[in-house]
Design an enzyme around this catalytic site. Structure first.
Site, short mmCIF file in Angstrom:
data_model
loop_
_atom_site.label_atom_id
_atom_site.label_comp_id
_atom_site.label_asym_id
_atom_site.label_seq_id
_atom_site.Cartn_x
_atom_site.Cartn_y
_atom_site.Cartn_z
CB ALA B 95 35.73 40.11 42.55
CE LYS B 96 39.14 46.99 44.98
NZ LYS B 96 38.04 47.34 44.08
#
Lengths: 270, 270
Positions: B95-96
């Protein structure tokens, strides 16, 4: 929406206020919890009460993702409501995304096409090919983190990269990217004196400025050092406006707080 | 899941393969498009065909968000299916994410509690207080970007910060954060020679390694320089495995590709 349309809206409303829709079910009025979609009902009431005092709304995606599918539905209903009812408003998906090229393309599609936001916030760490897929959308804006308002900003953003701070390298480098004219930047309000230096690098860009209010930044200071001839500032307030009261009169109280900020802005705009 | 349990799984399966579930409706077999949830049906078939050859699955959230609420539903069904059917698998929400503290707490809640992933990827740019809310979850893992596999990695990550590259500063600084033992790192495979230097800073940590296969990295090189006594590597392959075929036999073909990688890994593990 073009930046010219945004500036026109700012001049008309005498406001460059952005209201952050960071909705936490633990903080909203209890009577809303009985409704089918408390997050949307809360947003709708806040939006209806403040749309003439601000030029932008900024839902932070974290607060919607935290409620899973229901939260995503509330986000979709909120952006659709703004776009339909108040199409002049500049909408920001505060998502802080960024990934390799084909993945960033998917994020850009999610926020610009499916949800039809005017802009999205992105993180710079992965560089050019992680941001350019967002910039490819005409009349959409990519708001990249430069200098943030939190304590951790000093961990890396202000590190010295061969004689200058990293956030300055980020600003300078980003100007060379394809469709860089679609860039705006996040610049935190808690360090107003930095704005002078930043304006030397990006004189014409719009800045999204968090950190006024709950995080301690001064509106007057930010405007003194950060404003340009097109105003070039969107000052965000989230908690200070939307949680002004958790009673049945919450929207009215939110309007009072928004009005205070708008009046300060009107004075500054002169 | 603890890192000890992860290492045990690696030893048992003789594999440190992570399969990236980056599902694009334009690339999956046509016959699936008639089903009610093509993304989930695709994932389910891939997972059933490969679960004994890999130790981890990594859905990239962009590919689900791009399909709005339906995409989010597919993600939820996918993680629930893995957790119920193959609880030994280490799950990664790619998802960073990363934001100010109270916002990162909401993201952590979304991925660790609501969706019950074992880990999530985060971006370092906003520093300590943007990552620590993730680290606060015991037996969950926060996989921070250090050196990525894309071209843009050279824009900022390898910039010289007072004598050393930024990604090294990121690695060193993160070791001082609260609950740093819950950190893993993203280290791109396209630059295998960097692993020697990185292992000097974080000898014991697990690395999630993208860039083998489609992006051109070599498995043997990465293992030569990056492996530690607990293996310490999760090698990701996405497109190379899941899009091996877009015919009705796609899952079987994906298994063949996964098997090739697993066998290479078995040889390396000796």
């Amino acid at each position: 929406m073009t930046t010219e349309q945004l500036t026109t809206q700012i001049r008309t409303k005498k406001s460059f206020l952005c209201i952050g829709l960071d909705v936490d079910l633990n903080k909203i009025p209890e009577h809303l919890l009985q409704t089918e979609d408390p997050i949307f009902e809360f947003n709708k009431a806040i939006i209806d009460a403040t749309h003439d005092l601000c030029v932008s709304y900024k839902p932070n995606t974290a607060f919607y993702e935290a409620y899973g599918i229901k939260g995503w539905q509330s986000l979709e209903k909120t952006i659709n409501y703004i776009n339909k009812r108040y199409p002049e408003i500049f909408t920001i998906a505060d998502a802080k995304r960024g990934d390799i090229g084909n993945t960033s393309s998917m994020y850009a599609r999610a926020f610009f096409k499916d949800l039809n936001f005017d802009s999205v916030t992105v993180a710079p760490y992965m560089g050019k090919d992680s941001v350019e897929p967002f910039l490819a959308f005409e009349d959409k804006h990519t708001i990249m983190l430069a200098l943030t308002s939190n304590e951790g900003a000093f961990d890396f953003q202000t590190q010295n990269v061969e004689g200058k701070e990293l956030y300055k390298v980020v600003l300078e480098t980003s100007k060379l990217w394809k469709n860089a004219h679609n860039l705006m930047y996040v610049v935190g309000a808690t360090k107003a004196e930095y704005f002078t230096e930043i304006r030397k690098i990006v004189p014409d860009s719009f800045f999204l400025v968090p950190g006024v209010g709950a995080q301690g930044g001064s509106l007057a200071e930010v405007c003194k050092y950060g404003m340009n001839t097109n105003v070039g500032l969107l000052i965000n307030s989230s908690r200070g406006v939307i949680y002004a009261s958790n009673g049945v009169n919450f929207a009215e109280k939110a309007r009072e707080e928004a009005l205070k900020l708008q009046q300060e802005m009107q004075t500054i705009l002169g």
